[in-house]
Write an enzyme that holds these catalytic residues in place. Structure first.
Site, mmCIF file in Angstrom:
data_model
loop_
_atom_site.group_PDB
_atom_site.id
_atom_site.type_symbol
_atom_site.label_atom_id
_atom_site.label_comp_id
_atom_site.label_asym_id
_atom_site.label_seq_id
_atom_site.Cartn_x
_atom_site.Cartn_y
_atom_site.Cartn_z
ATOM 1 N N GLY A 1 0.792 -1.230 0.000
ATOM 2 C CA GLY A 1 0.000 0.000 0.000
ATOM 3 C C GLY A 1 0.821 1.275 0.000
ATOM 4 C CG ASN B 1 1.579 3.291 -5.752
ATOM 5 O OD1 ASN B 1 1.945 4.344 -6.280
ATOM 6 N ND2 ASN B 1 2.171 2.128 -5.984
ATOM 7 C CG MET C 1 -1.321 -7.984 -6.560
ATOM 8 S SD MET C 1 -0.732 -6.951 -7.935
ATOM 9 C CE MET C 1 0.534 -8.030 -8.603
ATOM 10 N NE ARG C 2 -8.273 -12.608 -6.790
ATOM 11 C CZ ARG C 2 -7.918 -13.885 -6.925
ATOM 12 N NH1 ARG C 2 -6.701 -14.270 -6.611
ATOM 13 N NH2 ARG C 2 -8.795 -14.758 -7.364
ATOM 14 C CB ILE C 3 -7.911 -10.486 -13.410
ATOM 15 C CG1 ILE C 3 -6.397 -10.494 -13.661
ATOM 16 C CG2 ILE C 3 -8.680 -10.178 -14.690
ATOM 17 C CD1 ILE C 3 -5.931 -11.590 -14.594
ATOM 18 C CG LEU C 4 -11.205 -5.833 -10.851
ATOM 19 C CD1 LEU C 4 -11.039 -4.329 -10.760
ATOM 20 C CD2 LEU C 4 -12.106 -6.341 -9.733
ATOM 21 C CG ASN D 1 -4.015 -0.775 -12.731
ATOM 22 O OD1 ASN D 1 -3.859 -1.111 -11.556
ATOM 23 N ND2 ASN D 1 -3.325 -1.325 -13.719
ATOM 24 C CG HIS E 1 1.331 -2.002 -15.524
ATOM 25 N ND1 HIS E 1 1.042 -3.267 -15.046
ATOM 26 C CD2 HIS E 1 2.297 -2.154 -16.441
ATOM 27 C CE1 HIS E 1 1.810 -4.139 -15.666
ATOM 28 N NE2 HIS E 1 2.587 -3.501 -16.523
ATOM 29 C CD GLU F 1 4.713 1.979 -9.124
ATOM 30 O OE1 GLU F 1 3.636 1.717 -8.544
ATOM 31 O OE2 GLU F 1 5.558 1.099 -9.380
HETATM 32 C C1 GAR Z 1 3.306 -1.213 -7.429
HETATM 33 O O1 GAR Z 1 4.602 -1.227 -7.968
HETATM 34 C C2 GAR Z 1 2.276 -1.280 -8.524
HETATM 35 O O2 GAR Z 1 2.652 -0.567 -9.686
HETATM 36 C C3 GAR Z 1 2.239 -2.750 -8.790
HETATM 37 O O3 GAR Z 1 2.314 -3.346 -7.521
HETATM 38 C C4 GAR Z 1 3.040 -2.485 -6.643
HETATM 39 C C5 GAR Z 1 2.185 -2.222 -5.432
HETATM 40 O O4 GAR Z 1 2.939 -1.564 -4.438
HETATM 41 N N1 GAR Z 1 1.045 -3.130 -9.466
HETATM 42 C C6 GAR Z 1 0.964 -4.193 -10.251
HETATM 43 O O5 GAR Z 1 1.886 -4.932 -10.479
HETATM 44 C C7 GAR Z 1 -0.410 -4.428 -10.855
HETATM 45 N N2 GAR Z 1 -0.391 -5.572 -11.690
HETATM 46 P P1 GAR Z 1 2.208 -0.854 -3.228
HETATM 47 O O6 GAR Z 1 1.280 -1.884 -2.585
HETATM 48 O O7 GAR Z 1 3.319 -0.484 -2.299
HETATM 49 O O8 GAR Z 1 1.457 0.334 -3.742
#
Ligand code: GAR
Length: 210
Positions: free
Chosen positions: A12, A14, A90-93, A107, A109, A174
Site C-alpha cells: 500500500g 501507493n 492483484m485480482r483481475i476484474l 490503475n 502499472h 509511482e
Molecule cells: C506497485 O509497484 C504497482 O505498480 C504494482 O504493484 C506495486 C504495489 O505496491 N502493481 C501491479 O503490479 C499491478 N499488476 P504498493 O502496494 O506499495 O502500492
C-alpha cells in the site's frame, strides 16, 4: 471533493501517497474507503493510521468471481464512492465490474505501457535491455493493463541495476504519478476522447537522473 476508494492487496505504498496527497487543501479527491482482498495487507494499517475506513473482501471467502466483485461493489456503493483507484490490487476484474466504473477507475502499472503488460515488469525490462523504464497510470478497460493513459513516469535503467534497484526507482516515481493522475481525473482537468486522454496539464513526470 470526489469520494475515492483505493483497492489494494499488499504494502500500500501507493495508497499512502494518495492518502498524503488527499490531505492537501487543494486536493480534488478524498480517500473515503480502502478495500483489501487480503487481511494481512500492510495497507490496512496505513488506512487505520490515517483514520480511513477499511474493509477486507477476501476472494477465498466467495464462491466465484461474481460474488467477490458483488461484495466489493456493495462496499463501494455503501461508501458513496465516485472514483476507484487500483493500487497494487492483484485480482483481475471482470468486464462487468470494469464497465460499471468506466472512466472512473484508475490503475497503476509498473511499466511504460503498452510495453510489459502483466507481471515481473522490472525483470522483463532488464532482460529486454531497455534504457528507459517507468510507470503508467491509466483508466481501466476490460483488457488487462490496457486503457487510456493519464500519466506516465520515466526512469533511467542504469548499468548496475538489478530488479530490486530498478523497482525501487520506479516505485519512487509511482508515488508522484498516482496523486497527479487522481488529481487530474477528480478535478475534471482531463477529457477522455475515445481511447485517448486529453488534458491541458503536463502528464509526464521524470526521475531526477533523466
Ligand atoms: C506497485 O509497484 C504497482 O505498480 C504494482 O504493484 C506495486 C504495489 O505496491 N502493481 C501491479 O503490479 C499491478 N499488476 P504498493 O502496494 O506499495 O502500492
Amino acid at each position: 471533493r470526489r469520494r475515492v476508494a483505493v483497492l489494494i492487496s499488499g504494502s500500500g505504498s501507493n495508497l499512502q501517497a494518495l492518502i498524503d496527497a488527499g490531505t492537501r487543501s487543494d486536493s480534488a479527491a478524498e480517500i473515503v474507503l480502502v478495500v483489501s482482498n487480503r487481511a494481512d495487507a500492510f495497507g490496512l494499517v496505513r488506512a487505520e493510521r490515517a483514520g480511513i475506513p477499511a474493509v477486507v473482501v477476501d476472494h477465498r471467502h466467495h464462491p466465484d468471481r461474481a460474488a467477490f466483485e458483488a461484495a466489493i461493489m456493495a462496499e463501494l456503493h455503501a461508501a458513496e464512492v465516485e472514483i476507484v483507484c487500483l493500487a497494487g490490487f492483484m485480482r483481475i476484474l471482470t468486464p462487468g465490474f470494469v464497465e460499471a466504473w468506466r472512466d472512473r477507475m484508475l490503475n497503476i502499472h509498473p511499466s511504460l505501457l503498452p510495453a510489459f503488460r502483466g507481471l515481473h515488469t522490472h525483470a522483463r525490462a532488464l532482460a529486454a535491455g531497455v534504457l528507459v523504464h517507468g510507470c503508467t497510470v491509466h483508466l481501466v478497460r476490460p483488457e488487462l493493463d490496457d486503457g487510456p493513459i493519464l500519466v506516465q513516469g520515466i526512469v533511467p535503467v542504469l548499468p548496475e541495476d538489478d530488479e530490486a534497484r530498478l523497482a525501487a526507482r520506479v516505485l519512487e516515481l509511482e508515488h508522484r504519478c498516482y496523486p497527479l493522475a487522481l488529481q487530474l481525473l477528480a478535478s475534471g482537468a482531463v477529457r477522455v476522447a475515445g481511447e485517448r486522454v486529453e488534458a491541458a496539464a503536463p502528464r509526464l513526470l521524470r526521475h531526477p537522473l533523466l
